[in-house]
Write a protein that holds these residues in place. Structure first.
Motif, PDB file in Angstrom:
ATOM      1  N   SER A 140      38.630  45.396  43.278  1.00 15.19           N
ATOM      2  CA  SER A 140      39.425  45.465  42.043  1.00 15.19           C
ATOM      3  C   SER A 140      39.543  44.124  41.324  1.00 15.19           C
ATOM      4  O   SER A 140      40.092  44.063  40.226  1.00 15.19           O
ATOM      5  CB  SER A 140      40.823  45.995  42.353  1.00 15.19           C
ATOM      6  OG  SER A 140      41.568  45.038  43.075  1.00 15.19           O
ATOM      7  N   ARG A 161      36.474  44.590  34.550  1.00 16.18           N
ATOM      8  CA  ARG A 161      37.271  45.085  35.666  1.00 16.18           C
ATOM      9  C   ARG A 161      36.802  46.497  35.992  1.00 16.18           C
ATOM     10  O   ARG A 161      36.698  47.332  35.098  1.00 16.18           O
ATOM     11  CB  ARG A 161      38.747  45.083  35.300  1.00 16.18           C
ATOM     12  CG  ARG A 161      39.661  45.470  36.438  1.00 16.18           C
ATOM     13  CD  ARG A 161      41.116  45.506  35.996  1.00 16.18           C
ATOM     14  NE  ARG A 161      41.615  44.211  35.622  1.00 16.18           N
ATOM     15  CZ  ARG A 161      42.320  43.406  36.431  1.00 16.18           C
ATOM     16  NH1 ARG A 161      42.589  43.789  37.662  1.00 16.18           N
ATOM     17  NH2 ARG A 161      42.753  42.246  35.998  1.00 16.18           N
ATOM     18  N   PRO A 183      38.866  41.174  38.943  1.00 21.57           N
ATOM     19  CA  PRO A 183      38.105  41.073  37.693  1.00 21.57           C
ATOM     20  C   PRO A 183      36.996  40.024  37.776  1.00 21.57           C
ATOM     21  O   PRO A 183      37.087  39.057  38.523  1.00 21.57           O
ATOM     22  CB  PRO A 183      39.150  40.678  36.653  1.00 21.57           C
ATOM     23  CG  PRO A 183      40.354  40.286  37.397  1.00 21.57           C
ATOM     24  CD  PRO A 183      40.239  40.746  38.799  1.00 21.57           C
TER      25      PRO A 183
END
Length: 125
Positions: free
Chosen positions: A88, A78, A90
């Motif tokens: 953002s 991440r 992951p």
């Protein structure tokens, strides 16, 4: 005909015993080199990974990722400082097979199989 069926059965039995080598612990930390493609152009990047942190250098950019190992051969990365919501998300990374100095990696956005890709990563330190 019996010999042919017997031969097929033996071949299937022997091939089912083959297991891909995965020495994932050898690749949890270190300095790695990888190839990626942008707009049809092949480029090389570098990643320096510790137990829980990875710093990636690619396309004149530097990104830092937190790393969480899910299994011995799979981790979630991440971005530490994402630019926006899409940035953002992951990334799930799974080591498929290993050699002495490289591994085959399968990666995608977490829980988004449409983005799944594969690549080879070489350990340089």
């Amino acid at each position: 005909m019996k010999n042919f069926i017997f031969s097929i059965c033996i071949a299937l039995l022997l091939s089912s015993c083959y297991q891909t080598e995965r020495n994932c612990n050898d690749f949890k930390t270190g300095t790695f080199e990888f190839t990626y493609e942008i707009n049809g152009e092949s480029k090389t990047g570098k990643s320096i990974r510790a137990d829980t942190l990875s710093v990636d250098y690619y396309d004149n950019k530097i990104d830092t990722f937190t790393i969480r190992w899910v299994t011995e051969c799979e981790f979630i990365g991440r971005k530490l400082h994402p630019i926006d919501y899409a940035d953002s998300k992951p990334i799930q990374m799974k080591i498929i097979s290993t050699t002495a100095d490289s591994y085959l990696l399968e990666y995608s956005l977490l829980e988004d199989q449409k983005t799944k890709k594969r690549g080879t990563v070489k350990k340089i330190k």
